[in-house]
Design an enzyme around this catalytic site. Structure first.
Site, PDB file in Angstrom:
ATOM      1  N   TYR A  20       0.817  -1.218   0.000  1.00  0.00           N
ATOM      2  CA  TYR A  20       0.000   0.000   0.000  1.00  0.00           C
ATOM      3  C   TYR A  20       0.847   1.263   0.000  1.00  0.00           C
ATOM      4  CZ  TYR A  20      -0.024  -0.473   5.245  1.00  0.00           C
ATOM      5  OH  TYR A  20       0.269  -0.618   6.568  1.00  0.00           O
ATOM      6  N   GLU A  21       0.155   2.381  -0.208  1.00  0.00           N
ATOM      7  CA  GLU A  21       0.773   3.708  -0.387  1.00  0.00           C
ATOM      8  C   GLU A  21       1.731   3.737  -1.575  1.00  0.00           C
ATOM      9  OE1 GLU A  21      -0.931   5.420   1.230  1.00  0.00           O
ATOM     10  OE2 GLU A  21      -1.432   4.373   3.074  1.00  0.00           O
TER      11      GLU A  21
END
Length: 594
Positions: free
Chosen positions: A437-438
């Site tokens: 993620y990110e």
């Protein structure tokens, strides 16, 4: 698994002896009173909270998970989470490095980052609730109007309200140009937000009175692609206490971080308020995203530390076989497994990557403080360039190494590591998402090589390399450091030549950039860690004979391990980078099938 203990001695080493924050902070307006004593008091308070409140909840919360009630669209967090969050707020930690104008304590990020690491080690799923809130605070603080700041920041700083970032949709993740969530003007300055967002960490829960969602959406006349995305503040509850039209549709069933509510959020004409300029939302969101990427790196670091502590304690106690050169403890039926070279390989790999990662986060935290507050514009620019260059490295290299470290920790336990009761497999599961993620680590690699290196003709990288070269020059006559400085100098030269070659190849075939990206990021990560380990060894040699020789000798020995056993990976990376895209692109798509 043993109880988590915050590595306070190593924090002291990195902050005060390596990075020397107390020599820099007095130069930054507003940080004059952030003394070593103040740092120590905060770090000790954070250590007590993480060791005594968060860590004991980690495994039970993983087993329990979050509870979703479909009829009310509500989520209940695991037992103990609300009480821990209340105590966290009472201790003032939500506003640790926030603006005093909005109730924050105005402390440096150089202090906030170690506190974040401790939370990630003790209970990473819990840490994400305040972590996302801090990201929302940052975006509003930088891009919000005075009215928006006055409305939202005091509550976010106090912890009464929490925040989220809502980017991903079912059909688009990395490619936000495909985003479909709509924002229709209401005629009163607000907008009706309609759409569905997925994978929203801390998207719905019972820890705070309100949740402030930062949502990417398109205005009716917005240009296509990412040029037409705007950012909106969408509260769960309005100022008058009425419920806004944003509801949790479900919670994701995940491999790890099960105690964090990863929500599907449905926006049904929810009232939202534009933050920043129309169609400039992505730039606003990157204020939050860059902070989140550093937070991901901190998760890899924190979980690697927790796994190392567990593996080390187990290796000292677990009796299996005899040492190859004869019994180490002849009075026992077998020797502890720490006598075996391969177990030591795993432990030292964990230790080397974790301690270098801690040094990198301290370095970046201080650069963020300099970027924000230094009175000299050139110093601010240099700090900003270093942070921009190393943020993708911190996110990807630290999470890749964190996942490696947690896997090694589980391996040290053998079969017991695979059993849930020991707690080691949870660290592996919790760490795995940090690579995704990110912005996946592959995206971080493309960002580094494409935007941070090639786009500015290597200016940022040359500036960083000059720092490393200056260290090497200053220490080329130091006999103690010769074993570190000589290979680091050669590596710097080889990496520079390789980067120039990549830039030339990129003009002929852009696929060569994509093919090299992941290996190039790992190469730059090793250059960074080798520099930091050489610096740590330099400090350790200076401190020998002053009363803590065992601590400093361990730094020198670990630096030797890193250079001997981990750094040689760079030769493989450089070789694979030079092969270009052809081995990847030569196979026709239809031949992938069998």
């Amino acid at each position: 698994m043993p109880a988590y203990k915050a590595p306070l001695r190593d924090f002291h080493f990195v902050l005060n002896e390596l990075i020397k924050v107390q020599e820099v902070l007095p130069q930054l307006p507003g940080y004059e009173e952030a003394t070593e004593d103040i740092f120590n008091s905060y770090l000790e308070a954070a250590a007590q909270f993480c060791e005594n409140e968060l860590a004991p909840l980690n495994r039970t919360a993983d087993e329990e998970g979050c509870h979703f009630e479909a009829t009310t669209h509500s989520v209940t967090t695991p037992a103990g989470f609300r009480e821990a969050y209340k105590q966290y707020c009472e201790l003032g930690f939500p506003g640790l490095d926030c603006n005093p104008e909005y109730g924050g304590q105005g402390m440096p990020k150089a202090l906030a980052f170690p506190v974040m690491e401790m939370q990630c080690s003790a209970n990473v799923a819990w840490s994400m609730y305040p972590g996302l809130s801090h990201g929302a605070y940052s975006a509003i603080h930088v891009h919000g109007t005075d009215e928006q700041k006055a409305t939202y920041l005091p509550k976010l700083v106090s912890g009464e309200w929490t925040g989220t970032m809502c980017l991903t949709e079912p059909h688009c993740g990395t490619d936000l140009g495909l985003l479909k969530t709509r924002a229709e003007p209401n005629g009163d300055g607000s907008y009706a937000i309609t759409g569905t967002k997925i994978f929203i960490s801390a998207g719905e829960h019972d820890l705070s009175d309100n949740i402030i969602h930062l949502v990417l959406a398109r205005l009716p006349d917005a240009p296509k692609d990412v040029k037409g995305i705007s950012l909106f503040i969408v509260p769960k509850f309005m100022q008058d206490g009425s419920r806004n039209g944003v509801f949790c549709g479900s919670l994701e069933h995940k491999m790890g971080i099960k105690a964090n509510a990863t929500a599907v959020l449905n926006f049904e004409g929810a009232r939202g308020f534009l933050i920043g300029e129309p169609n400039k939302g992505l730039a606003c969101m990157f204020t939050m995203m860059n902070a989140a990427r550093l937070g991901c790196g901190m998760q890899g670091l924190g979980l690697g530390e927790a796994s190392y502590q567990g593996a080390l304690a187990y290796a000292r106690e677990r009796l299996q076989m005899r040492a190859a050169n004869g019994p180490a403890q002849p009075d026992k039926p077998a020797d502890p497994i720490i006598v075996h070279p391969d177990v030591r390989r795993m432990l030292l790999t964990q230790k080397a990557y974790t301690e270098a990662g801690r040094a990198l986060t301290a370095l970046l935290a201080l650069q963020l403080d300099i970027e924000e507050k230094h009175p000299d514009a050139e110093a601010r620019k240099d700090a900003a360039d270093l942070v921009a260059l190393l943020t993708p490295v911190a996110k990807a290299f630290m999470t890749d190494n964190g996942y490696l470290a947690t896997n090694l920790g589980m391996q040290v336990f053998g079969g017991h590591g695979y059993i849930r009761e020991w707690g080691m497999e949870q660290l592996v599961r919790d760490c795995r998402i940090s690579q995704i993620y990110e912005g996946t680590n592959g995206i971080q690699a493309l960002d580094l090589i494409g935007r941070k290196v090639l786009m500015d003709q290597g200016q940022k990288l040359r500036k960083f390399s000059a720092q490393i070269f200056a260290f090497c020059q200053a220490n080329e006559g130091n006999e103690n450091l010769k074993e570190f400085v000589a290979p680091l100098t050669q590596l710097l030269k080889d990496a520079g030549e390789l980067t120039m070659g990549l830039a030339m190849n990129a003009m002929k075939n852009r696929d060569d950039v994509g093919a090299a990206a992941t290996d190039f990021l790992r190469l730059i990560g090793h250059v960074t860690y080798a520099w930091l380990w050489a610096r740590m060894a330099a400090v350790a040699y200076e401190k020998l004979g002053q009363g803590e020789d065992a601590f400093y000798q361990a730094k020198i020995t670990t630096a030797r391990f890193y250079f001997a056993k981990l750094l040689p990976e760079v030769h493989t990376l450089m070789a694979t980078i030079k092969t270009g895209a052809k081995p990847l692109m030569a196979l026709p798509e239809e031949q992938f099938a069998f």
